[in-house]
Scaffold this active site. Structure first.
Site, PDB file in Angstrom:
ATOM      1  CG  HIS A  27     -22.252 -13.026  88.047  1.00 45.26           C
ATOM      2  ND1 HIS A  27     -21.443 -12.731  89.095  1.00 45.26           N
ATOM      3  CD2 HIS A  27     -21.548 -13.931  87.296  1.00 45.26           C
ATOM      4  CE1 HIS A  27     -20.304 -13.420  89.008  1.00 45.26           C
ATOM      5  NE2 HIS A  27     -20.360 -14.167  87.917  1.00 45.26           N
ATOM      6  NE  ARG A  82     -15.523 -13.376  90.610  1.00 46.09           N
ATOM      7  CZ  ARG A  82     -16.032 -14.294  89.782  1.00 46.09           C
ATOM      8  NH1 ARG A  82     -16.700 -13.931  88.698  1.00 46.09           N
ATOM      9  NH2 ARG A  82     -15.901 -15.581  90.050  1.00 46.09           N
TER      10      ARG A  82
HETATM   11  P1  NAP Z   1      -7.614 -18.044  83.727  1.00 45.20           P
HETATM   12  O1  NAP Z   1      -7.649 -19.174  82.743  1.00 45.20           O
HETATM   13  O2  NAP Z   1      -6.912 -18.251  85.014  1.00 45.20           O
HETATM   14  O3  NAP Z   1      -6.962 -16.789  82.966  1.00 45.20           O
HETATM   15  C1  NAP Z   1      -6.626 -15.626  83.639  1.00 45.20           C
HETATM   16  C2  NAP Z   1      -5.863 -14.714  82.673  1.00 45.20           C
HETATM   17  O4  NAP Z   1      -5.659 -13.455  83.328  1.00 45.20           O
HETATM   18  C3  NAP Z   1      -4.481 -15.266  82.300  1.00 45.20           C
HETATM   19  O5  NAP Z   1      -4.207 -15.012  80.947  1.00 45.20           O
HETATM   20  C4  NAP Z   1      -3.543 -14.448  83.189  1.00 45.20           C
HETATM   21  O6  NAP Z   1      -2.252 -14.254  82.627  1.00 45.20           O
HETATM   22  C5  NAP Z   1      -4.277 -13.125  83.240  1.00 45.20           C
HETATM   23  N1  NAP Z   1      -3.866 -12.354  84.418  1.00 45.20           N
HETATM   24  C6  NAP Z   1      -3.940 -12.696  85.736  1.00 45.20           C
HETATM   25  N2  NAP Z   1      -3.444 -11.725  86.522  1.00 45.20           N
HETATM   26  C7  NAP Z   1      -3.047 -10.736  85.692  1.00 45.20           C
HETATM   27  C8  NAP Z   1      -2.415  -9.476  85.894  1.00 45.20           C
HETATM   28  N3  NAP Z   1      -2.103  -9.032  87.116  1.00 45.20           N
HETATM   29  N4  NAP Z   1      -2.125  -8.733  84.801  1.00 45.20           N
HETATM   30  C9  NAP Z   1      -2.403  -9.180  83.554  1.00 45.20           C
HETATM   31  N5  NAP Z   1      -2.996 -10.374  83.294  1.00 45.20           N
HETATM   32  C10 NAP Z   1      -3.300 -11.136  84.353  1.00 45.20           C
HETATM   33  O7  NAP Z   1      -9.082 -17.558  84.076  1.00 45.20           O
HETATM   34  P2  NAP Z   1     -10.417 -17.744  83.195  1.00 45.20           P
HETATM   35  O8  NAP Z   1     -10.957 -19.114  83.322  1.00 45.20           O
HETATM   36  O9  NAP Z   1     -10.156 -17.215  81.835  1.00 45.20           O
HETATM   37  O10 NAP Z   1     -11.421 -16.774  83.993  1.00 45.20           O
HETATM   38  C11 NAP Z   1     -11.145 -15.405  84.150  1.00 45.20           C
HETATM   39  C12 NAP Z   1     -12.145 -14.786  85.106  1.00 45.20           C
HETATM   40  O11 NAP Z   1     -13.425 -14.701  84.493  1.00 45.20           O
HETATM   41  C13 NAP Z   1     -12.435 -15.588  86.373  1.00 45.20           C
HETATM   42  O12 NAP Z   1     -11.426 -15.403  87.343  1.00 45.20           O
HETATM   43  C14 NAP Z   1     -13.774 -15.021  86.815  1.00 45.20           C
HETATM   44  O13 NAP Z   1     -13.548 -13.911  87.657  1.00 45.20           O
HETATM   45  C15 NAP Z   1     -14.394 -14.538  85.515  1.00 45.20           C
HETATM   46  N6  NAP Z   1     -15.606 -15.307  85.167  1.00 45.20           N
HETATM   47  C16 NAP Z   1     -16.779 -14.643  85.033  1.00 45.20           C
HETATM   48  C17 NAP Z   1     -17.920 -15.328  84.677  1.00 45.20           C
HETATM   49  C18 NAP Z   1     -19.228 -14.614  84.478  1.00 45.20           C
HETATM   50  O14 NAP Z   1     -20.244 -15.255  84.285  1.00 45.20           O
HETATM   51  N7  NAP Z   1     -19.235 -13.305  84.488  1.00 45.20           N
HETATM   52  C19 NAP Z   1     -17.858 -16.714  84.459  1.00 45.20           C
HETATM   53  C20 NAP Z   1     -16.649 -17.356  84.612  1.00 45.20           C
HETATM   54  C21 NAP Z   1     -15.508 -16.649  84.961  1.00 45.20           C
HETATM   55  P3  NAP Z   1      -1.257 -15.485  82.338  1.00 45.20           P
HETATM   56  O15 NAP Z   1      -1.878 -16.235  81.189  1.00 45.20           O
HETATM   57  O16 NAP Z   1       0.000 -14.796  81.923  1.00 45.20           O
HETATM   58  O17 NAP Z   1      -1.168 -16.272  83.601  1.00 45.20           O
HETATM   59  C1  GLV Z   2     -18.565 -17.128  87.581  1.00 42.53           C
HETATM   60  O1  GLV Z   2     -18.468 -15.949  87.695  1.00 42.53           O
HETATM   61  C2  GLV Z   2     -17.501 -18.051  87.825  1.00 42.53           C
HETATM   62  O2  GLV Z   2     -16.436 -17.620  88.302  1.00 42.53           O
HETATM   63  O3  GLV Z   2     -17.690 -19.258  87.584  1.00 42.53           O
END
Ligand code: NAP
Ligand code: GLV
Length: 313
Positions: free
Chosen positions: A276, A228
Site C-alpha cells: 500500500h 482498494r
Molecule cells: P476521485 O477524484 O474521487 O475520482 C474517482 C473517479 O472514479 C471519478 O472519475 C469517478 O467518476 C470514478 N467512479 C466512481 N464511482 C464509479 C463507478 N461506479 N463507475 C465508474 N467510475 C466511477 O478519487 P481519486 O482521488 O482519484 O482517488 C481514487 C481512489 O484511489 C481513492 O478512492 C483511493 O481508494 C485510491 N487511492 C489509493 C492510494 C494508494 O496508495 N494505493 C492512494 C490514494 C488513493 P466521475 O468522475 O464520473 O465522478
Molecule cells: C491511500 O490509500 C489514500 O486513500 O490516501
C-alpha cells in the site's frame, strides 16, 4: 480554533502530523482525543487518518472532518458519523504525482516484460523477448478523478494508447477516450493490454474485479490494482492467472492489510505485491491542504473536496 487530530496512527506518527499541522497553522490548538475530551464543545474541526468508528460523535460543535486519506471508504463505514458535518478528503497534487509514477513504473514493467526478466534472473535464464513500442500498448484506466487523470496524462505523454472509464458521462479529453457505463467497460476491457484500477471503493465498485470482469479482459492482459483491496475478488484473480487469461497482476492494496503472511499472492510468480505504497500521504504538502480547508471554515469560505456521502466518494 480547537482541532482534534486522531486516527489509526501511532504516537510517533501523531507527533509528526501535529508538528507539520501546527507549523502550517500555529494559531490553532491541535488536540488529541484525550485533550479534547476536557472541553468537547470547543472542538470545531477534526483532522483524521482513518479513525476508529465512534471517534467523531462526541463533539457537539464539530463543523468539518478533514481526512488525511484520499479514499474515505473506511471513514464512511462509521455509522456514528454526525450526518450533517461535511467530510473533506485529501486531494494533493504531490500524491497524484506519486500515483502517476507508480502507474508508469507498473505499465513500463508490464509492457517491456521487466517482471518476466526478474523471474528469469532468479532462474538463471538469459532470454530476450519481443520488444513492443509504447504506442502498440493499450491501457485502460478505471477512474478519471484526481489520480486517474494524473495517470492518464503521464501514460499518454509516454506514448501509450490510453482510455479511461468513469461514473458520469464526459467528453474525450486531450486525445483520451473517456467512457462510462457497463457496455463501454466491456468494450474497453476487450481491447486493453493493461487495466489500472483507480476507482473509489463504494457499493457500486466493491468486488468489480471478479471472474466476470476478467472474462471480459483480453487474453493475456495484466491488471494493476492501486485503489482498494475490496475491489478485487482474490480467488477469481488467482483462477484467471492460472488459466492464463491474465498474464500478471500488480497489487498495492488488499482486503486485509498488511497482507497475511500465508496469502497466495506473496509467492505467486504472476503477482507483484506492494505494501500500500503507490501514493503515500506526504505530511508536508498534506498539512498545507488540510489547513487551507480549516482556514476556509474559519473564514466562512467554501470548503474544498467535500465528499458526497450518498455516492460514497
Ligand atoms: P476521485 O477524484 O474521487 O475520482 C474517482 C473517479 O472514479 C471519478 O472519475 C469517478 O467518476 C470514478 N467512479 C466512481 N464511482 C464509479 C463507478 N461506479 N463507475 C465508474 N467510475 C466511477 O478519487 P481519486 O482521488 O482519484 O482517488 C481514487 C481512489 O484511489 C481513492 O478512492 C483511493 O481508494 C485510491 N487511492 C489509493 C492510494 C494508494 O496508495 N494505493 C492512494 C490514494 C488513493 P466521475 O468522475 O464520473 O465522478
Ligand atoms: C491511500 O490509500 C489514500 O486513500 O490516501
Amino acid at each position: 480554533m480547537d482541532v482534534l487530530l486522531c486516527g489509526d496512527i501511532d504516537a510517533e506518527e501523531w507527533r509528526r502530523w501535529r508538528e507539520a499541522l501546527a507549523a502550517a497553522m500555529p494559531e490553532a490548538r491541535w488536540l488529541s482525543a484525550d485533550d479534547a475530551r476536557r472541553q468537547p464543545s470547543a472542538v470545531l474541526a477534526a483532522v483524521v487518518a482513518n479513525p476508529p468508528p465512534g471517534s467523531l460523535q462526541a463533539w457537539p460543535r464539530l463543523a468539518l472532518v478533514q481526512s488525511l486519506w484520499a479514499g474515505v471508504d473506511r471513514l464512511l463505514t462509521d455509522r456514528s458519523l454526525p450526518p450533517d458535518v461535511p467530510i473533506a478528503r485529501m486531494v494533493d497534487p504531490v500524491m497524484n504525482r506519486a500515483m502517476a509514477e507508480t502507474a508508469l513504473w507498473a505499465t513500463l514493467s508490464l509492457h517491456r516484460g521487466f517482471f518476466d526478466y526478474a523471474r528469469r534472473q532468479r532462474e538463471g535464464r538469459w532470454q530476450q523477448h519481443e520488444q513492443r513500442r509504447a504506442d502498440e500498448v493499450s491501457v485502460l484506466v478505471l477512474g478519471f478523478g484526481q489520480m486517474g487523470r494524473a495517470v492518464v496524462a503521464t501514460l499518454a505523454a509516454q506514448g501509450y494508447r490510453v482510455a479511461a472509464w468513469r461514473h458520469t458521462a464526459g467528453a474525450a479529453e486531450a486525445g483520451t477516450r473517456v467512457g462510462h457505463g457497463a457496455g463501454v467497460l466491456q468494450a474497453e476491457l476487450a481491447q486493453a493490454d493493461i487495466v489500472i484500477n483507480l476507482l473509489p471503493l463504494t457499493d457500486a465498485t466493491r468486488d468489480l474485479l471478479d471472474a466476470k470482469f476478467f472474462a471480459a479482459m483480453r487474453h493475456g492482459a495484466a491488471l494493476v490494482n492501486l485503489a482498494r483491496g475490496g475491489h478485487l475478488v482474490d480467488e477469481d484473480l488467482l483462477a484467471a492467472l492460472s488459466s492464463g487469461r491474465l498474464r500478471h497482476a500488480v497489487l498495492d492494496v488488499f482486503r486485509g492489510e498488511p497482507l497475511a503472511s500465508g496469502h497466495a499472492f506473496w509467492g505467486h510468480d504472476g503477482v507483484t505485491v506492494l505494501p500500500h505504497a503507490a501514493a503515500l500521504t506526504d505530511v508536508r504538502s498534506a498539512a498545507a491542504v488540510a489547513v487551507a480547508n480549516l482556514r476556509a471554515l474559519r473564514d466562512g469560505l467554501p470548503l474544498k473536496h467535500v465528499v458526497d456521502r450518498v455516492r460514497g466518494y
